[in-house]
Design an enzyme around this catalytic site. Structure first.
Site, short mmCIF file in Angstrom:
data_model
loop_
_atom_site.label_atom_id
_atom_site.label_comp_id
_atom_site.label_asym_id
_atom_site.label_seq_id
_atom_site.Cartn_x
_atom_site.Cartn_y
_atom_site.Cartn_z
N ARG A 17 0.82 -1.22 0.00
CA ARG A 17 0.00 0.00 0.00
C ARG A 17 0.85 1.27 0.00
NH1 ARG A 17 -4.44 -0.99 4.64
NH2 ARG A 17 -2.91 -2.49 5.39
N THR A 25 2.31 -14.31 8.89
CA THR A 25 3.02 -14.12 10.15
C THR A 25 3.27 -15.43 10.87
OG1 THR A 25 0.87 -13.67 11.18
CG2 THR A 25 2.18 -11.76 10.48
N ASP A 29 7.13 -2.33 11.80
CA ASP A 29 6.56 -1.07 11.32
C ASP A 29 5.81 -0.33 12.42
OD1 ASP A 29 4.40 -2.74 11.57
OD2 ASP A 29 3.53 -2.29 9.62
N ASN A 76 42.31 24.56 -4.08
CA ASN A 76 42.83 23.28 -3.61
C ASN A 76 42.79 22.16 -4.64
OD1 ASN A 76 39.98 23.50 -3.34
ND2 ASN A 76 39.93 21.71 -2.01
N TYR A 77 42.12 22.36 -5.77
CA TYR A 77 41.91 21.28 -6.72
C TYR A 77 42.53 21.63 -8.06
CZ TYR A 77 39.27 17.72 -9.36
OH TYR A 77 38.90 16.66 -10.16
#
Length: 472
Positions: free
Chosen positions: A18, A83, A106, A399-400
């Site tokens: 659902r 179950t 749940d 930095n790159y």
């Protein structure tokens, strides 16, 4: 009771059709954690991880991978036949236990207190099966618990004896008015449970083995079946749709806000704030409306977090001010620091005591020392900045290089002028001074002035001549 005699099983094998979702139902998140995580966390307050067994089926590998860190044992229900069949799959794993408590994956609001109360009641009653029940305002759609002596709306202490659990579709006209519902949470003595569970049938519309039928089966076998009503009907609510999950989320978050307010935290408009279950907040801290504290965030005492800030998996010391619209993710902030407005502290950002990280400043893998300031429009990435520094407006650590990232190291008491670019790898020693607008590509010695810009040239009358030419 010794811990090894009582196991806890958690049902987590269903699809949750659902929900209209591709994710397993129990991995949907409320209050910052998966539904199943909430249930396991509650169980862990009652027994150890080795006594917890999670029955998985639908997308079992995904569920197990997400919750493996809990230490619980996962039991596969390869084919989901109901179950009752889930408990049959569990039988070899709990053969050494005298009792088994069954929870639903749940039902995230379940508390350790309720689990303990059910366990103790079950043992005291010496029952083969104990059913946790509740009396919601509208019981329609739920299976009803039929007691030996019927329960009425004004019954305070009902007789515990139970005859059966009847599903909604099978209720007689007289049973339609029974107010007490089955929550799907049970305690069993394992010996009579597994001695009788083979008598379950699939003579129902879904052709599944229902654990609810065990109440009648055990009664027919001469065993004792009893019921215990939950103290809070809301606590045992599950979620079958996204809307119901959001209702649970709202209830849990409001409960969390009330808990922190009771501990001395001022939360303005708590219904607008999002505080995850694992967050901790110190006394005398103030949260303004629309604040989000997510993950495992830790906030110290006497802090102020202003509206529209989002703090995730971060640690704030005491007396920290987070101005409006800041975003922190896996950051550490020292005592007395000031942030924002609109600062962005990304992962591995470590801000020292009494430091200032101002408006539109971004940090990533950066350490800013005690008392240092970066107040405006700055990017500090892969940077190590000492104490007492001033980082001017518009400063960028480059930095790159397109392939690798490189460090920038700034000593104590360094002044970096506005609009400077620091091309990593580069070091600025203690007390160095970088002139505004400089592009620094080489190390700067201690106490030196670095200038890295072209010499200014002024051309007299150039602007006047240009304007005259444009008028022609």
């Amino acid at each position: 009771m010794t811990a090894h005699r009582f196991a806890i099983a958690i049902m987590a094998a269903g699809k949750g059709t659902r929900l209209k979702s591709k994710r397993p139902k129990v991995l949907h998140t409320v209050a910052g954690k998966p539904l199943l995580q909430h249930v396991i966390d509650a169980a862990l307050q009652v027994v150890t991880a080795k006594e917890i067994f999670v029955i998985v089926g639908h997308q079992a590998e995904m569920v197990q991978q997400a919750l493996a860190h809990t230490g619980a044992t996962f039991v596969l229900q390869a084919e989901q036949k109901g179950t009752g069949h889930a408990i049959q799959c569990l039988a070899p794993f709990v053969a050494g236990f005298d009792n088994l408590l069954v929870l639903s994956g749940d039902v995230p609001l379940i508390t350790a207190e309720t689990i303990t109360r059910l366990r103790n009641f079950h043992l005291k009653q010496k029952a083969a099966m104990t059913i946790l029940t509740s009396r919601p305002e509208n019981p329609f759609g739920y299976g009803r618990v039929i007691r030996a002596i019927p329960v009425s709306a004004d019954t305070d202490v009902p007789d515990p004896e139970v005859e059966a659990i009847i599903e909604q579709k099978a209720l007689t006209p007289a049973q339609q008015n029974v107010p007490e519902i089955n929550t799907g949470i049970y305690a069993f003595r394992t010996q009579p449970l597994f001695a009788q569970i083979g008598k379950l049938t699939t003579s129902n519309p879904h052709a599944e083995y229902y654990l609810t039928e065990m109440a009648a089966i055990l009664r027919r076998a001469g065993e004792r079946v009893v019921a215990l009503e939950a103290s809070n009907a809301t606590e045992v609510l599950g979620a079958n749709t996204i809307e119901e999950m959001m209702q649970l989320d709202a209830a849990m978050r409001m409960a969390t806000a009330r808990r922190w307010m009771a501990e001395g935290v001022s939360i303005f408009r708590p219904e607008t704030c999002v505080i995850d279950a694992d967050v901790t907040i110190g006394a005398d801290t103030t949260l303004e409306p629309y604040v989000q504290l997510l993950g495992k965030t830790r906030v110290g005492e006497n802090c102020c977090i202003r509206s529209h800030s989002v703090v995730q998996n971060s640690t704030l010391g005491d007396n920290v001010l987070v101005r409006n619209g800041c975003v922190l993710d896996e950051a550490e902030v020292g005592d007395g620091a000031f942030l924002g407005p609109y600062a962005h502290l990304r992962s591995e950002s470590r801000i020292g005591k009494a430091a200032h990280i101002g408006n539109f400043v971004e940090t990533k893998s950066a350490t800013v020392g005690d008392g240092s300031k970066a107040n405006h429009l700055t990017y500090l990435g892969n940077a190590e900045i000492g104490a007492g520094c001033n980082i001017g407006a518009g400063v960028i650590t480059c930095n790159y290089d397109g392939v690798n990232k490189h460090p920038t190291k700034i000593g104590d008491g360094v002044f970096v002028g506005s609009d400077a670019t620091l091309v990593a790898p580069v070091k600025l020693a203690d007390g160095a001074y970088v002139a505004a607008g400089s592009c620094i590509t080489d190390d700067v010695p201690a106490d030196a002035l670095a200038l890295g810009r072209a010499r200014q040239i002024n051309k007299p009358d150039w602007a006047r001549k240009r304007r005259a030419e444009r008028k022609k």
